[in-house]
Design an enzyme around this catalytic site. Structure first.
Site, PDB file in Angstrom:
ATOM      1  N   LYS A   5      74.895 118.076 -55.900  1.00 44.13           N
ATOM      2  CA  LYS A   5      75.111 116.312 -55.513  1.00 44.13           C
ATOM      3  C   LYS A   5      74.562 115.759 -54.756  1.00 44.13           C
ATOM      4  CE  LYS A   5      78.064 115.609 -58.853  1.00 44.13           C
ATOM      5  NZ  LYS A   5      80.194 115.505 -58.992  1.00 44.13           N
TER       6      LYS A   5
ATOM      7  N   GLN B  32      85.207 112.825 -55.745  1.00 42.81           N
ATOM      8  CA  GLN B  32      85.087 114.288 -56.739  1.00 42.81           C
ATOM      9  C   GLN B  32      86.650 114.682 -57.388  1.00 42.81           C
ATOM     10  OE1 GLN B  32      82.082 115.770 -57.476  1.00 42.81           O
ATOM     11  NE2 GLN B  32      83.450 117.004 -59.142  1.00 42.81           N
TER      12      GLN B  32
ATOM     13  N   ASP C  34      79.641 107.047 -61.948  1.00 43.20           N
ATOM     14  CA  ASP C  34      80.369 107.845 -62.598  1.00 43.20           C
ATOM     15  C   ASP C  34      80.592 107.085 -63.484  1.00 43.20           C
ATOM     16  OD1 ASP C  34      80.678 110.203 -61.468  1.00 43.20           O
ATOM     17  OD2 ASP C  34      82.806 110.065 -60.591  1.00 43.20           O
TER      18      ASP C  34
END
Ligand code: NAD
Length: 291
Positions: free
Chosen positions: A54, A98, A121
């Site tokens: 990422k 994460q 997200d």
């Protein structure tokens, strides 16, 4: 009959090029690049690979990527304090923590602490609610990538029968919402669904997001169906999806491979969400149709 392979890798590469072009325009107009903060807690090997990828992709698109690594035994309050700092940092447009987090940390407490307007997200309940009610917010990256591939393959999705297998908050449920918004007739199947193969048989669109290697068989499919395989399963034979790829190829109209299908779209959509966040925050108008 042999299905078309949906090349998610190529589509994602094109999307990333278009994003990079608009990042350049944004940066010129705002006087700064979009910024994404990624928080990694602990040493989970797969998570470390995702975070590294990422970060690389973010920088590759001309954005700033800032990584925060915390020890596996970090106190929840310390993690929440970091989220608060990032929420208040005007150079940060997107915050991603994460998952999964270590067992002593309440994941919901962390995802709900992120400012919904920096939640690239799309996991915050406010963004889930916005998606369900048709208000602009952030859509989780994986289902967003799936819908892009579907529209690229099929064009208008209106009236098509879609079956989503899986009802998780990060894939199955938002996927169903997006397909409803595209005017599909949507069925959500899950671990308690009876006679799954019969349910799948009626679908023009099948989204498999289960996490069981090659569970969906070719003979479950309606001939010509479009199959999006979200599953990532590590087996002795290597990485496989939730769909029996060879079986699906002989019945379906189009199928995503694993790897090279949905996976690359997830990262590209994270970049997209970060750019969109930056533009909203700075009042810069983007060509969203090109994204
Ligand atoms: P999850 O474990 O949270 O959810 C799995 C879902 O599958 C559940 O809703 C469950 O009801 C359903 N299910 C389980 N067994 C079933 C069965 N026998 N029949 C029908 N349904 C069943 O998983 P998730 O986070 O939604 O992820 C699903 C898969 O997608 C995993 O393999 C994951 O690695 C993968 N994934 C890929 C990406 C990507 O970028 N490609 C992103 C996220 C998740």
């Amino acid at each position: 009959m042999t299905a078309t392979i949906i090349d998610g890798k190529a589509f994602a590469a094109g999307l990333r090029t278009r994003i990079a072009a608009q990042v350049a325009t944004f940066t010129e107009s705002a006087g700064r690049a979009p910024g994404l903060a990624v928080v990694l807690v602990g040493e989970d090997a797969a998570s470390a690979v995702y975070v590294r990828n990422k970060g690389k992709a973010t920088q590759g698109a001309g954005m700033i990527s800032i990584e925060h690594r915390l020890a596996a035994d970090v106190a929840q309050d310390e993690l929440l304090a970091l989220v608060d700092t990032l929420n208040a940092d005007s150079a940060i447009d997107g915050i991603l923590v994460q998952l999964p987090l270590p067992g002593h940390i309440d994941e919901r407490a962390v995802t709900t602490r992120i400012d919904p307007d920096k939640d690239v997200d799309g996991f915050h309940p406010v963004n889930a609610g916005r998606l369900a009610t048709g208000i602009a917010g952030f859509v989780p990256c994986t289902p967003l990538g799936c819908v892009m591939l579907l529209k690229d393959t099929l064009g208008d999705l209106t009236g098509l029968d879609a079956v989503v297998i899986g009802r998780s908050n990060i894939v199955g449920k938002p996927m169903a919402q997006l397909l409803i918004a595209e005017s599909c007739t949507v069925t959500v199947a899950h671990s308690r669904t009876r006679d799954l193969s019969t349910v799948v048989k009626r679908a023009d669109i099948v989204i498999a997001a289960v996490g069981r290697p090659e569970m969906v068989k070719g003979d479950w499919l309606k001939p010509g169906a479009t199959v999006i395989d979200v599953g990532i399963n590590r087996t002795e034979a290597g990485l496989v999806g939730d769909v029996d790829f060879a079986g699906a190829m002989s019945v379906a109209g189009a199928v995503t491979p694993v790897p090279g299908g949905v996976g690359p779209m997830t990262i590209a959509c994270l970049l997209r969400n970060t750019l969109v966040s930056a533009a909203r925050r700075e009042g810069v108008v983007l060509d969203e149709a090109a994204l």
